[in-house]
Design an enzyme around this catalytic site. Sequence first.
Site, PDB file in Angstrom:
ATOM      1  CE  LYS A  13      -0.392   6.125  -6.799  1.00 31.38           C
ATOM      2  NZ  LYS A  13      -0.172   5.174  -5.709  1.00 31.38           N
ATOM      3  NE  ARG A 127       7.266   6.084  -0.198  1.00 34.62           N
ATOM      4  CZ  ARG A 127       6.040   6.242  -0.655  1.00 34.62           C
ATOM      5  NH1 ARG A 127       5.821   6.265  -1.952  1.00 34.62           N
ATOM      6  NH2 ARG A 127       5.027   6.337   0.176  1.00 34.62           N
ATOM      7  NE  ARG A 160       5.050   9.805   1.200  1.00 33.59           N
ATOM      8  CZ  ARG A 160       4.312   9.490   0.133  1.00 33.59           C
ATOM      9  NH1 ARG A 160       4.858   9.501  -1.073  1.00 33.59           N
ATOM     10  NH2 ARG A 160       3.045   9.172   0.269  1.00 33.59           N
ATOM     11  NE  ARG A 171      -0.296   6.549   2.111  1.00 34.70           N
ATOM     12  CZ  ARG A 171       0.976   6.272   1.867  1.00 34.70           C
ATOM     13  NH1 ARG A 171       1.800   6.022   2.872  1.00 34.70           N
ATOM     14  NH2 ARG A 171       1.436   6.254   0.651  1.00 34.70           N
TER      15      ARG A 171
HETATM   16  P1  AP5 Z   1       6.456   4.819  -5.291  1.00 28.00           P
HETATM   17  O1  AP5 Z   1       6.794   5.012  -6.728  1.00 28.00           O
HETATM   18  O2  AP5 Z   1       6.821   5.884  -4.318  1.00 28.00           O
HETATM   19  O3  AP5 Z   1       4.909   4.415  -5.145  1.00 28.00           O
HETATM   20  P2  AP5 Z   1       3.601   5.292  -5.286  1.00 28.00           P
HETATM   21  O4  AP5 Z   1       2.564   4.413  -5.908  1.00 28.00           O
HETATM   22  O5  AP5 Z   1       3.884   6.602  -5.936  1.00 28.00           O
HETATM   23  O6  AP5 Z   1       3.284   5.470  -3.750  1.00 28.00           O
HETATM   24  P3  AP5 Z   1       2.744   6.689  -2.895  1.00 28.00           P
HETATM   25  O7  AP5 Z   1       2.802   6.218  -1.472  1.00 28.00           O
HETATM   26  O8  AP5 Z   1       3.445   7.961  -3.224  1.00 28.00           O
HETATM   27  O9  AP5 Z   1       1.293   6.761  -3.364  1.00 28.00           O
HETATM   28  P4  AP5 Z   1       0.132   7.351  -2.624  1.00 28.00           P
HETATM   29  O10 AP5 Z   1      -0.867   7.355  -3.702  1.00 28.00           O
HETATM   30  O11 AP5 Z   1      -0.293   6.682  -1.382  1.00 28.00           O
HETATM   31  O12 AP5 Z   1       0.701   8.767  -2.077  1.00 28.00           O
HETATM   32  P5  AP5 Z   1       0.669  10.230  -2.695  1.00 28.00           P
HETATM   33  O13 AP5 Z   1       1.991  10.831  -2.498  1.00 28.00           O
HETATM   34  O14 AP5 Z   1       0.039  10.238  -4.033  1.00 28.00           O
HETATM   35  O15 AP5 Z   1       7.109   3.417  -4.842  1.00 28.00           O
HETATM   36  C1  AP5 Z   1       7.025   2.964  -3.503  1.00 28.00           C
HETATM   37  C2  AP5 Z   1       8.365   2.279  -3.103  1.00 28.00           C
HETATM   38  O16 AP5 Z   1       8.515   1.084  -3.871  1.00 28.00           O
HETATM   39  C3  AP5 Z   1       9.626   3.120  -3.391  1.00 28.00           C
HETATM   40  O17 AP5 Z   1      10.547   2.895  -2.374  1.00 28.00           O
HETATM   41  C4  AP5 Z   1      10.140   2.589  -4.750  1.00 28.00           C
HETATM   42  O18 AP5 Z   1      11.546   2.726  -4.880  1.00 28.00           O
HETATM   43  C5  AP5 Z   1       9.742   1.110  -4.649  1.00 28.00           C
HETATM   44  N1  AP5 Z   1       9.410   0.508  -5.948  1.00 28.00           N
HETATM   45  C6  AP5 Z   1       8.740   1.085  -6.988  1.00 28.00           C
HETATM   46  N2  AP5 Z   1       8.600   0.201  -8.007  1.00 28.00           N
HETATM   47  C7  AP5 Z   1       9.199  -0.957  -7.578  1.00 28.00           C
HETATM   48  C8  AP5 Z   1       9.369  -2.248  -8.169  1.00 28.00           C
HETATM   49  N3  AP5 Z   1       8.908  -2.546  -9.405  1.00 28.00           N
HETATM   50  N4  AP5 Z   1      10.014  -3.196  -7.422  1.00 28.00           N
HETATM   51  C9  AP5 Z   1      10.474  -2.923  -6.180  1.00 28.00           C
HETATM   52  N5  AP5 Z   1      10.331  -1.713  -5.578  1.00 28.00           N
HETATM   53  C10 AP5 Z   1       9.695  -0.754  -6.263  1.00 28.00           C
HETATM   54  O19 AP5 Z   1      -0.396  10.918  -1.715  1.00 28.00           O
HETATM   55  C11 AP5 Z   1      -0.094  11.155  -0.364  1.00 28.00           C
HETATM   56  C12 AP5 Z   1      -1.302  11.800   0.310  1.00 28.00           C
HETATM   57  O20 AP5 Z   1      -1.638  13.046  -0.348  1.00 28.00           O
HETATM   58  C13 AP5 Z   1      -2.597  10.991   0.266  1.00 28.00           C
HETATM   59  O21 AP5 Z   1      -2.651  10.021   1.301  1.00 28.00           O
HETATM   60  C14 AP5 Z   1      -3.644  12.107   0.423  1.00 28.00           C
HETATM   61  O22 AP5 Z   1      -3.724  12.539   1.763  1.00 28.00           O
HETATM   62  C15 AP5 Z   1      -3.051  13.241  -0.397  1.00 28.00           C
HETATM   63  N6  AP5 Z   1      -3.478  13.216  -1.812  1.00 28.00           N
HETATM   64  C16 AP5 Z   1      -2.692  13.038  -2.912  1.00 28.00           C
HETATM   65  N7  AP5 Z   1      -3.429  13.083  -4.034  1.00 28.00           N
HETATM   66  C17 AP5 Z   1      -4.702  13.299  -3.662  1.00 28.00           C
HETATM   67  C18 AP5 Z   1      -5.934  13.407  -4.369  1.00 28.00           C
HETATM   68  N8  AP5 Z   1      -5.996  13.312  -5.712  1.00 28.00           N
HETATM   69  N9  AP5 Z   1      -7.073  13.599  -3.650  1.00 28.00           N
HETATM   70  C19 AP5 Z   1      -7.035  13.709  -2.302  1.00 28.00           C
HETATM   71  N10 AP5 Z   1      -5.906  13.603  -1.574  1.00 28.00           N
HETATM   72  C20 AP5 Z   1      -4.749  13.393  -2.233  1.00 28.00           C
END
Ligand code: AP5
Length: 221
Positions: A13, A127, A160, A171
């Site tokens: 994402k 990552r 991270r 998660r």
């Molecule tokens: P990346 O783009 O980083 O993936 P992502 O989907 O953004 O993953 P996140 O782990 O950031 O999502 P998340 O939803 O768990 O965490 P968030 O930060 O939102 O890609 C991942 C890896 O794959 C990278 O190394 C990239 O290079 C690689 N990659 C990408 N595309 C690729 C491809 N096509 N092929 C190969 N490799 C690829 O949230 C963290 C925490 O914050 C949550 O756990 C929660 O505690 C809190 N939080 C955030 N938002 C909320 C909310 N709305 N409500 C409540 N709590 C929240």
Amino acid sequence: MRLVFLGPPGAGKGTQVKILSRILGLPSMSTGDVFRAEVASGSELGRLVQSYMERGELVPDDVVIKIVEKWLRERDVKSGFILDGYPRNVRQAKELDELLKSFGVELTAAIYIDVPEDEIVRRLSGRLTCKKCGAVYHIEFNPPKEDLKCDLCGNELYQREDDREDVVRRRFRVYMESTRPVLDYYRRARKLLIVNGLGSIEEVNERILNKLRDVKSSEGL
Ligand code: AP5
């Protein structure tokens, strides 16, 4: 266009939202990035959200909703935006709809990046994230030009805390319980676009752009 991105942890994402935000010229916000910046700054909000993030739990709705609302109020919502990682449950999705309604607009589409669990583990275990600007890399699939250094701002890359295997599993469970039902919510509203997240970053990006072109032409945007 007013877009939200959904998908399991590590689906890509953040990677895709950062690219699309540049291509479409739309402001974007990742709730996860906002929380990580607060934790790093040692603020009161940072101390509050840290314990939830470390356990892989969702931060309480009231905290998240306030942040998203403030961000949207400070922008020209009519011109468009992209949200990454929000909404994470049906209550958040409903709150967003209500808020947009109060601005006299509605969401254009919810884009779901579909990636199977075994691929997620591969992506998260490799990552690397920039400490300063939040740019995302992968040691194998998208390596930085220089070891552990951000291509964009030159700062240090790190792994991270919540990418530890036990937290990733938690998660994923939280995602299945709380966030999966959001797909049905948007499917019923006929706003859900499902994109196959397997393949290179460029391939996935092209698929998203194709879906958005379809939406644009069908809505006369
Ligand atoms: P990346 O783009 O980083 O993936 P992502 O989907 O953004 O993953 P996140 O782990 O950031 O999502 P998340 O939803 O768990 O965490 P968030 O930060 O939102 O890609 C991942 C890896 O794959 C990278 O190394 C990239 O290079 C690689 N990659 C990408 N595309 C690729 C491809 N096509 N092929 C190969 N490799 C690829 O949230 C963290 C925490 O914050 C949550 O756990 C929660 O505690 C809190 N939080 C955030 N938002 C909320 C909310 N709305 N409500 C409540 N709590 C929240």
